[in-house]
Design a protein around this motif. Structure first.
Motif, short mmCIF file in Angstrom:
data_model
loop_
_atom_site.label_atom_id
_atom_site.label_comp_id
_atom_site.label_asym_id
_atom_site.label_seq_id
_atom_site.Cartn_x
_atom_site.Cartn_y
_atom_site.Cartn_z
N UNK B 233 0.61 -1.19 0.12
CA UNK B 233 -0.64 0.18 0.08
C UNK B 233 0.49 1.05 -0.09
N UNK B 234 2.40 1.28 0.76
CA UNK B 234 2.83 2.48 0.59
C UNK B 234 3.54 2.75 -0.81
N UNK B 235 4.20 2.27 -1.25
CA UNK B 235 4.35 1.86 -2.67
C UNK B 235 3.44 2.03 -3.68
N UNK B 236 1.72 1.60 -3.55
CA UNK B 236 0.44 2.57 -3.99
C UNK B 236 0.66 3.93 -4.24
N UNK B 237 1.31 4.90 -2.92
CA UNK B 237 0.94 6.33 -1.87
C UNK B 237 1.85 6.62 -2.79
N UNK B 238 2.88 5.11 -3.02
CA UNK B 238 3.94 6.51 -3.44
C UNK B 238 4.27 6.38 -5.35
N UNK B 239 3.68 5.66 -5.65
CA UNK B 239 3.01 5.71 -7.19
C UNK B 239 2.14 6.56 -7.86
N UNK B 240 1.55 7.12 -6.95
CA UNK B 240 -0.20 7.94 -6.92
C UNK B 240 1.33 9.21 -7.01
N UNK B 241 2.16 8.89 -6.58
CA UNK B 241 2.88 10.93 -5.61
C UNK B 241 3.77 10.39 -7.08
N UNK B 242 3.54 9.67 -7.81
CA UNK B 242 4.64 10.30 -8.82
C UNK B 242 5.86 9.44 -9.26
N UNK B 243 6.29 8.79 -7.84
CA UNK B 243 7.56 7.66 -8.20
C UNK B 243 7.33 6.49 -9.14
#
Lengths: 96, 266
Positions: B233-243
């Motif tokens: 889930x943390x990675x999903x958040x970071x992908x949404x953040x543009x990473x």
């Protein structure tokens, strides 16, 4: 005993491929808004069309929707066993 | 004009696939990255996000109170004490979905856009009025799906409805994945699910017992260092953040699991 059974336990047949096939079919029906009634009507029209072109339908007509994944469309596969009417008439007139 | 705020509706069609868990965890992950985040519960009558975030005892006003003018928007927002970048706009628990309209929800979200960079909207299950309310203000959508036939079929239907509502950016989160079952050929692989639905894959979240612990305590699983799902889930958040974040390796490698698999008891 349960421990011994554990060793002898046979592996069951995997089911994901079955799920995959079933899913392809239900998605095809859903995406094309197809139901059995519509397929039946389609079948009747195809038989009429064959008649118009001079073919007799000589077996079970099958229409099977399939999902084509590359563009998310449904392919309707129709299997219509036919015989050219002229030939059968010749045969009948020949008393075969 | 550049749009500073993004409203993302998290939806599924089928219930129980992990929408609220996703909203709570991804919302918190974005807040941890320093973004201003509002998580909005549109499941009127059956709210859950407050429980997922451990904020259930701090609700005074809710979404319907704001719409009806009983409270101001600021009064209804519940700020997380440890993560003040995160706020919850709770749903009413004793009202009905039919009491609000898509236009009212859209207006509410437009007001939230002044303060928040990310607005994550938790959609109710189903494709009726509550779903239409949840997608009305969305700029994009996240579809949460479990790798099983009923969930994928419902999701496919939802994709059709989202597209007909002119929502073009729809991302996929495959939740409750069990790598061992996929390896044994007893669960649809993530690749097959994605092929069937033909939308962008945003994240893959493994089945994780620690999610139950997190809902017991009201601490989203993203805060749990031991949880693989939390990391996903943390990675999903970071992908949404543009990473750009690689997908997690989920293969079970523990000795116990390998022994269980040898004897077909896993």
């Amino acid at each position: 005993m349960a421990f011994l059974n554990m060793f002898g336990k046979e592996k069951e047949r995997p089911t994901a491929a079955t799920a995959d096939n079933r899913l392809s079919l239900v998605l095809s029906y859903q995406r094309s808004d197809i139901d059995e009634r519509k397929l039946k009507q389609f079948q009747v029209r195809l038989i009429d069309l064959c008649d118009d072109f001079g073919y007799d339908v000589v077996g079970q007509v099958e229409i099977r929707p399939q999902s084509r994944q590359q563009d998310n469309t449904t392919v309707l596969n129709a299997s219509i066993p036919v015989r050219l009417r002229g030939n059968s008439e010749d045969e009948e007139s020949a008393g075969v | 004009m550049e749009q500073k705020s993004v409203a993302i509706t998290v939806t599924s069609g089928k219930g129980g696939v992990g929408k609220s868990t996703t909203v709570a965890s991804v919302g918190l992950a974005l807040a941890q990255l320093g973004r201003q985040v509002c998580v909005m519960d549109t499941d009127i009558g059956l709210r859950k996000l407050d429980l997922m975030l451990g904020l259930e005892n701090r609700i005074v006003y809710d979404l319907i109170d704001v719409i009806e003018g009983t409270s101001k928007l600021r009064q209804s927002l519940v700020r997380h004490k440890e993560y003040p970048h995160l706020a919850l706009l709770p749903a009413a628990q004793t009202r009905y979905k039919e009491e609000v309209t898509p236009a009212q929800i859209k207006q509410l979200v437009d007001e939230l856009r002044n303060e928040f960079e990310f607005i994550l909207i938790d959609s109710p299950a189903g494709i009726e009025g509550g779903f239409r309310n949840a997608i009305a203000p969305a700029d994009r959508a996240i579809l949460v799906v479990n790798p099983e036939i009923p969930s994928v079929r419902d999701s496919d239907r939802v994709i059709g409805l989202l597209e007909s509502a002119d929502l073009d950016q729809i991302d996929l989160v495959v939740n409750r994945v069990q790598p061992g079952m996929i390896k044994d050929g007893d669960m649809l692989s993530v690749e097959r699910v994605q092929n069937h639905l033909a939308i962008n894959l945003l994240g893959v979240v493994p089945e994780d017992r620690r999610i139950i612990r997190s809902s017991n305590t009201g601490e989203p699983v993203v805060l749990d260092d031991k949880s693989l799902a939390g990391r996903a889930f943390n990675h999903i958040g970071r992908r949404i953040h543009g990473e750009e974040v690689p997908f997690l390796e989920m293969e079970e490698t523990s000795l116990i699991n390998r022994i269980k698999r040898i004897f077909h008891i896993a």
